[in-house]
Design an enzyme around this catalytic site. Structure first.
Site, short mmCIF file in Angstrom:
data_model
loop_
_atom_site.label_atom_id
_atom_site.label_comp_id
_atom_site.label_asym_id
_atom_site.label_seq_id
_atom_site.Cartn_x
_atom_site.Cartn_y
_atom_site.Cartn_z
N GLU A 155 -25.14 0.41 -13.78
CA GLU A 155 -26.16 -0.55 -13.16
C GLU A 155 -27.28 0.07 -12.39
OE1 GLU A 155 -27.07 -4.47 -13.31
OE2 GLU A 155 -25.27 -3.40 -14.18
N GLU A 162 -35.54 -2.25 -13.37
CA GLU A 162 -36.03 -3.47 -12.63
C GLU A 162 -37.28 -3.16 -11.70
OE1 GLU A 162 -34.32 -6.99 -9.75
OE2 GLU A 162 -32.87 -5.89 -11.12
#
Length: 465
Positions: A155, A162
């Protein structure tokens, strides 16, 4: 992972739908005569509050609102709250990631989460008959997340991508830089995602420590609306969250506003993006509602899309005549103990000075010359926008959760209407003079060939003349 039930991060940069707890514009006797809110609230023995509003719909939304966000972090762990948001959907001690996704998809539940500077929110939208299963999902991902080391590592790259996307959004960049300068020295200056350095080093122990420190029952609200029965939701909250302990965490929350001018030259850019603002007010400050009306009047303008041209005010008309001015958006961003009020803008370099001059004229117009017809129109628009935003169980649930967090209660629409109606042109002008003209500025500008930028002192002198 299906984007339908976990579309990803949602950053809240400016929230304007909440209302204040107390106001100089309404008397105590008038407040007592206002109809009680429809929202029902119960506090569990562990301090967790449960608030519901039954609208007898076939669907419902239930959410967990946590008094924890990036301003509850420090230099070393900034970004942890947002990282946890991502990890919550990677599997629990009871469900693997695959099992969790399969259960959610089979029920048709929409499961989502977002992080802001002051809150973390997890919520589920479902059929009313599936409210218990949805509460079970929320409890499981919040209290029993595995935080597997391999999942943390996988992640990490997602969050870095992002952050790269956020870095391409100039409005996000400007607001992050504005917070970093205007609240320098306090956690409110931190970004929500954290620095790349922090993202690369946050590990399982950081995530677990953050949960143990901040995920306390007395810092949470369970809110639900739609086809829900209050007593049933209280039972579910007690069943799935009743063992969660209360407690107070040690953290530095206070934020001090710092006047500043931050200029960032980037020659590769064609446009200039920036923000000019003053210190705003907290959610519960008596001037907050008046500032919401003022923000509605100042509005926005976008030359490329025609926004702000159909019913322009003085500042919109002024800026629309400037060759090279592209857009502006007024904002009123509130926090627990402070806020920022100002204008975000984009312009060609040649028009920067003229645009700043127009903002000065617009603020002075608000403080001295705004007329009663404009104020009345803005009051109606504000009330209409608030009601339109509460269309559906999810926005109602979010409104309940936020208001319980910020005000300790859900403010009824009749009370909001009474307070808005009590604002007069004279009282609004007075607040604008105090807030817009007599405060020190925070300015952030990013772009190419940044020349002839007036100093804060020059702008402040023009505002005060």
């Amino acid at each position: 992972m299906s984007s339908r039930w976990y579309p990803g991060k949602k950053i809240i940069t400016s929230v304007g739908r909440e209302v204040l707890r107390s106001s100089r514009f309404i008397s105590a006797s008038a407040a007592q005569s206002i109809i009680s809110p429809k929202t029902t609230v119960t506090t569990l023995p562990n301090g967790m509050r449960v608030a519901t509003e039954n609208t007898n719909m076939p669907t419902a939304t239930i959410g967990v609102f946590i008094d924890a966000g990036s301003r509850y972090e420090n230099d070393a762990n900034n970004g942890t709250a947002h990282f946890l948001e991502h990890m919550a959907f990677k599997g629990t001690s009871r469900r693997s990631r695959y099992d969790l996704e399969l259960e959610v998809e089979n029920l048709g539940v929409h499961l989502n989460a977002y992080t802001s500077r002051e809150q973390t929110v997890y919520y589920a939208k479902c059929f009313s008959s599936d409210i218990e299963r949805s509460t079970d999902f929320l409890s499981d991902i919040l209290l029993h997340s595995r935080l597997n080391k391999n999942d943390v590592e996988s992640e990490r790259s997602v969050i870095i991508r992002e952050a790269e996307e956020v870095a391409q959004n100039m409005q996000e960049v400007v607001f992050d830089e504005l917070h970093a300068a205007a609240f320098e020295g306090s956690p409110l200056s931190f970004t929500i995602l954290g620095s790349n350095e922090n993202i690369k080093k946050i590990d399982r122990s950081d995530l677990s420590d953050y949960i143990n420190t901040h995920y306390k029952a007395n810092r949470m609200v369970i809110a639900a609306s739609g086809g829900v029965d209050h007593s049933h939701v209280v039972q579910l909250a007690s069943k799935y969250f009743g063992q969660l302990p209360s407690g107070s965490a040690e953290y530095t929350l206070g934020a001090k506003y710092v006047p500043c001018q931050k200029i960032m030259r980037v020659d590769a850019m064609e446009r200039v993006s920036g923000a000019i603002c003053v210190e705003g007010v907290s959610w519960t400050h008596e001037d907050n509602l008046a500032m919401m009306v003022a923000n509605t009047i100042l509005g926005d303008f976008d030359r490329s899309r025609g926004f702000g041209l159909t019913s322009p005010n003085s500042m919109q008309l002024d800026i629309s005549k400037i060759d090279g001015a592209i857009l502006f958006q007024s904002f009123n961003t509130c926090y627990k103990d402070t806020g920022l009020v100002g204008v975000y803008f984009q312009t060609e370099p040649k028009a920067l000075r003229q645009l700043i001059d127009a903002i000065v004229r617009g603020w002075r117009w608000m403080a001295y010359d705004v007329d009663s017809q404009t104020v009345e129109r803005a009051k109606r628009s504000l009330l209409t926008n608030v009601m339109l935003m509460l269309d559906g169980s999810t926005p109602v649930t979010e409104d309940i959760g936020r208001q319980l967090m910020f005000y300790g209660r859900r403010i009824p629409m009749d009370e909001l209407k009474a307070r808005v109606e009590a604002i007069t042109v004279d009282s609004l002008r007075e607040v604008c003079r105090q807030r817009l003209l007599n405060c020190k500025l925070a300015v952030t500008i990013v772009g190419p060939s940044l020349k002839d930028i007036p100093s804060n002192q020059e702008i402040e002198a023009a505002l005060a003349r």
